[in-house]
Design a protein around this motif. Structure first.
Motif, mmCIF file in Angstrom:
data_model
loop_
_atom_site.group_PDB
_atom_site.id
_atom_site.type_symbol
_atom_site.label_atom_id
_atom_site.label_comp_id
_atom_site.label_asym_id
_atom_site.label_seq_id
_atom_site.Cartn_x
_atom_site.Cartn_y
_atom_site.Cartn_z
ATOM 1 N N UNK A 1 0.815 -1.211 0.000
ATOM 2 C CA UNK A 1 0.000 0.000 0.000
ATOM 3 C C UNK A 1 0.849 1.262 0.000
ATOM 4 N N UNK A 2 1.978 1.248 0.721
ATOM 5 C CA UNK A 2 2.818 2.451 0.770
ATOM 6 C C UNK A 2 3.547 2.675 -0.545
ATOM 7 N N UNK A 3 3.908 1.605 -1.220
ATOM 8 C CA UNK A 3 4.579 1.668 -2.513
ATOM 9 C C UNK A 3 3.614 1.159 -3.588
ATOM 10 N N UNK A 4 2.424 1.738 -3.599
ATOM 11 C CA UNK A 4 1.339 1.208 -4.432
ATOM 12 C C UNK A 4 1.680 1.244 -5.919
ATOM 13 N N UNK A 5 2.201 2.357 -6.407
ATOM 14 C CA UNK A 5 2.501 2.461 -7.843
ATOM 15 C C UNK A 5 3.537 1.426 -8.265
ATOM 16 N N UNK A 6 4.609 1.309 -7.466
ATOM 17 C CA UNK A 6 5.652 0.340 -7.802
ATOM 18 C C UNK A 6 5.134 -1.086 -7.695
ATOM 19 N N UNK A 7 4.291 -1.346 -6.687
ATOM 20 C CA UNK A 7 3.745 -2.695 -6.499
ATOM 21 C C UNK A 7 2.860 -3.103 -7.661
ATOM 22 N N UNK A 8 1.986 -2.194 -8.082
ATOM 23 C CA UNK A 8 1.080 -2.504 -9.190
ATOM 24 C C UNK A 8 1.862 -2.701 -10.488
ATOM 25 N N UNK A 9 2.868 -1.876 -10.713
ATOM 26 C CA UNK A 9 3.692 -2.030 -11.917
ATOM 27 C C UNK A 9 4.404 -3.382 -11.917
ATOM 28 N N UNK A 10 4.906 -3.789 -10.760
ATOM 29 C CA UNK A 10 5.581 -5.080 -10.637
ATOM 30 C C UNK A 10 4.610 -6.228 -10.883
ATOM 31 N N UNK A 11 3.412 -6.126 -10.312
ATOM 32 C CA UNK A 11 2.397 -7.155 -10.516
ATOM 33 C C UNK A 11 2.042 -7.297 -11.990
ATOM 34 N N UNK A 12 1.794 -6.173 -12.629
ATOM 35 C CA UNK A 12 1.402 -6.227 -14.041
ATOM 36 C C UNK A 12 2.512 -6.816 -14.901
#
Length: 272
Positions: A245-256
């Motif tokens: 949640x704190x690194x939401x943009x990076x997390x979502x990019x990594x997931x995708x």
């Protein structure tokens, strides 16, 4: 509410009625956490369906009447998928839910496409975190006592406090689990470990860890990465236990990037 596996469970899903080229994500939450705590992630992944449910005694799911274990809850999850008309999923879990995600993928490989493990371990055979953080993590007061949560938030979750307003937003999404619900989640994983089975994991696996996680130290992700042959490890700099949640943009990019990558040769053979 869905009746599955002899239990009544509160189930949330996003975009199941919309056409998509992507498999839905089946998400297993952290201990004591309710659907709302991870809803922001589901809302960000606009191109794919997302399925999550409150464990017995958490969120809006009624208290469990009898204890459960990873085997019975993984089977229960397949009953939910059946009722939603979903055959294959990408399985994802965070912390306690990361152990559930591992077990689901091992127990139901035919329904698992890829696996994402977030801030988690191989179960009882883990390297423990900061004792101060672990003692507070195990204390259900963090859900029912706002003063306790506010006072110990940095110890528990690390980098969450670095984003203005993020701490208050997260706390506002939490609903305390019932005492029985919390206890049964703790008991469910007693003695459980995936370690002997991990070398036989025949899935593409993404392991996501924060380098400042006081509850699940980074070394646990390295152990998972060593034991799972088709895995990759991504470390989030400055990430505490809630880096998702704190690194939401990076997390979502990594997931995708992981979930949308072309199938490997091994995956292609399994599909054939």
């Amino acid at each position: 509410m869905i009746e599955a596996g002899g239990r009544t469970l509160r189930v949330a899903h996003w975009r199941l009625d919309k056409p998509s080229d992507h498999a839905p994500i089946l998400f297993f939450n952290g201990i004591g956490a309710n659907i709302e705590a991870v809803a922001p992630l589901a809302e960000r992944l606009t191109e794919r369906a997302f399925i999550m449910f409150d464990m017995p005694g958490t969120g809006e799911s009624p208290d469990p009447t009898v204890p459960y274990n990873p085997f019975t809850m993984s089977w229960t999850a397949t009953q939910i998928l059946d009722q939603l008309g979903v055959e294959e999923v990408d399985v994802m879990g965070v912390s306690w839910g990361g152990a559930m995600a591992q077990h689901f993928a091992l127990q139901h490989p035919g329904r698992t496409r890829r696996l994402v493990l977030v801030a988690t371990t191989a179960g009882m055979l883990m390297v423990p975190g900061n004792p101060a953080a672990l003692s507070k993590m195990a204390n259900p007061r963090r859900y029912v006592d706002p003063k306790f949560m506010n006072e110990h938030f940095m110890t528990l979750y690390g980098g969450m406090t670095k984003r203005p307003g993020s701490k208050e937003d997260h706390i506002g999404r939490l609903k305390p689990p019932s005492p029985r619900g919390y206890l049964y989640q703790l008991v469910a994983m007693l003695g459980w470990t995936s370690l002997p089975a991990l070398p036989f994991m025949d899935k593409e696996v993404l392991i996501m860890m924060g380098d400042e996680d006081q509850i699940v130290p980074l070394v646990n992700g390295k152990i998972l990465n060593t034991m799972i042959r088709n895995s990759r490890l991504e470390v989030f700099e400055g990430g505490g236990h809630l880096f998702l949640l704190t690194h939401a943009d990076e997390s979502v990019a990594s997931l995708r990037a992981f979930l949308d990558a072309p199938s490997t040769e091994a995956e292609s053979r399994r599909a054939a």
